[in-house]
Write an enzyme that holds these catalytic residues in place. Sequence first.
Site, short mmCIF file in Angstrom:
data_model
loop_
_atom_site.label_atom_id
_atom_site.label_comp_id
_atom_site.label_asym_id
_atom_site.label_seq_id
_atom_site.Cartn_x
_atom_site.Cartn_y
_atom_site.Cartn_z
CG ASN A 208 0.22 0.23 2.56
OD1 ASN A 208 0.47 0.72 2.98
ND2 ASN A 208 -0.54 -1.11 3.13
CG PHE A 322 -2.72 5.57 13.68
CD1 PHE A 322 -2.00 5.42 14.65
CD2 PHE A 322 -2.48 6.98 12.87
CE1 PHE A 322 -1.52 6.29 15.16
CE2 PHE A 322 -1.75 7.77 13.27
CZ PHE A 322 -1.25 7.16 14.29
CE LYS A 340 -8.33 -3.79 14.03
NZ LYS A 340 -7.74 -3.44 13.01
O1 C5P Z 1 -8.65 -2.31 10.72
P1 C5P Z 1 -7.56 -1.96 10.53
O2 C5P Z 1 -6.66 -2.76 9.30
O3 C5P Z 1 -7.94 -0.65 9.51
O4 C5P Z 1 -6.45 -1.14 11.90
C1 C5P Z 1 -5.96 -0.70 11.22
C2 C5P Z 1 -5.28 -0.51 12.59
O5 C5P Z 1 -4.82 -1.69 13.11
C3 C5P Z 1 -3.75 -0.31 12.44
O6 C5P Z 1 -3.35 0.72 13.78
C4 C5P Z 1 -3.07 -1.31 12.30
O7 C5P Z 1 -1.53 -0.59 12.34
C5 C5P Z 1 -3.67 -2.46 12.98
N1 C5P Z 1 -3.53 -2.96 12.82
C6 C5P Z 1 -2.54 -4.87 12.74
N2 C5P Z 1 -2.81 -5.72 11.78
C7 C5P Z 1 -2.95 -6.51 11.04
C8 C5P Z 1 -3.96 -5.30 9.96
C9 C5P Z 1 -3.62 -4.23 11.50
O8 C5P Z 1 -1.69 -4.09 13.17
N3 C5P Z 1 -2.87 -7.33 10.50
#
Ligand code: C5P
Length: 399
Positions: A208, A322, A340
Site C-alpha cells: 500500500n 490507526f 480491538k
Molecule cells: O482494521 P484495520 O486494518 O483498519 O486497523 C488498523 C489498525 O490495526 C492499525 O493500527 C494497524 O497497524 C493495525 N493492524 C494490525 N494488524 C493487521 C491489520 C491492522 O496490527 N493485520
Amino acid sequence: MLQGKCVVLGVTGGIAVYKAVELLRLMIKAGADVHVIMTRSAQEFVTPLTFQTLSGNPVHTELFNLIQEQDIGHISLADSADLVLIAPATANFVGKVANGIADDLLSTTVMATKAKVLFVPAMNTNMWENPLYRQNQKHLEELGYHFVEPVYGELACGWQGQGKMPDPQVVFNSAHALIGSKDFAGKTLLVTAGPTREEIDPVRFLSNYSSGKMGFAIARASRDRGARVILVSGPVHLADPKGVETIHVTSAQEMYREVTEKASEADVVIKAAAVADFRPVERGEQKTKKGDTETMAIALQRNPDILAELGKQKGSRVLVGFAAETEKLLRHAREKLQKKNLDILVANDVTQDGAGFDGETNIVRFLTADGQTEELPLMTKDEVAEKLLDRILTLLPKD
Ligand code: C5P
C-alpha cells in the site's frame, strides 16, 4: 513543555528568516520565554518588530546599547539562557563562531554562554558542501555544539540540493529534545510504521502507499520526550531515527513476530503501520509467467491482526491504533476501537486533501475508549505526534 525555559533565538541573515518567525511562535506556544537577537543582515529580511510583537520582549540588535548596557546586555542574555538557538545560521556565522570571533551581539552571546547552543544552518548547497564550512561545523560539533541538518529541496537561489532549513516543527523538536520536559522518561514505547509487503513471487508483492512518516514522527517525538523507543518498520525510504531501536521487517507475519516479542517490554504500543490484511496463499518460487490467459487470480489468506492480538492480552499497556478510512469514518473507527480493545484510535479520512499516506500533514480525530472524540485541524505529522503523546500521557499511571 518549555515552561520556565529561557531561549535566546539568534537570527542571522538568510532567506529562511521567515521560518524563524514560525519557530518563535512554536516556542511561545510551548511556554518558553524567548529573547530574539538579530544580526544586521537578518534585519534586511524581516524587521525586528515582527519578532518583538510575537515574543513580547524587545529584540536586541546592537552590541553596544547604552540603555541595555546597565546590565551588560550580552552577558545577561547569555547567562539567563537555557538554550541559544541560531536559526537560520549562515555559513558566515558558523565560521565566525568556529574561529572564536565575537564581533556583534549574537556572536558575543554565543561566546559568553554556558547554555546549550543549537545551530540550524541554511545555505546554498555548494556552501553547505564546501570543505571550509564542513570543517567549521565538525569543529563545533566536536566542542559540544549541536546542529540540525538542513534538508534537500529547491533552494531560494534556484539550486536543487541540501541546504534548506527544515520545518520549524522539526527544529522545535530538536530544541525541545535538548531542554524540554522529559515527560516520558522511564517509559518504553513500541511504535510500528510503514507498509508491509506480501510477496507473490521473487519480484512482485502486494502493498500500500504508506510512507512510514507518521510512525517515524511518533518515534522521534517519543524519544525527544525521554522514552525508550522501539520502532518496528516495514519497507520505507526514511533514515532510522537516531537513538531509536529500529527493527526492519517486510511482511505482516514478520511484523507480528517482532511486535508480539517486544510488546512485553512496552508501556505503550502505537500501531501506525498499514499492515496488509491478506497475503498470497502461495509464494511462487520463480517469477510467475504471464502465459496466454487474459485474467489471473491470486488466492489470498488473512494475516494475523497484530493489534487485535495485543488487545486480547492488554494488561495495563496503553494500546493505540490507526484507522485509515475512505468512508463512514467515525462509525468504522469506533467499531475498530471496541473490537480491538484499544485505548485510543487515531482516525483519518485518507480521501481528504492534506490527510493520509505520503504527505507531511494529516487531519485526524482521536477516539478514546471512554466514548470521546477529539477533532484536530490540519497539522504536520510531527504536530499530530505531539498531540497524540499528550493524550497518551493522561492514560499512563502517574509515578
Ligand atoms: O482494521 P484495520 O486494518 O483498519 O486497523 C488498523 C489498525 O490495526 C492499525 O493500527 C494497524 O497497524 C493495525 N493492524 C494490525 N494488524 C493487521 C491489520 C491492522 O496490527 N493485520
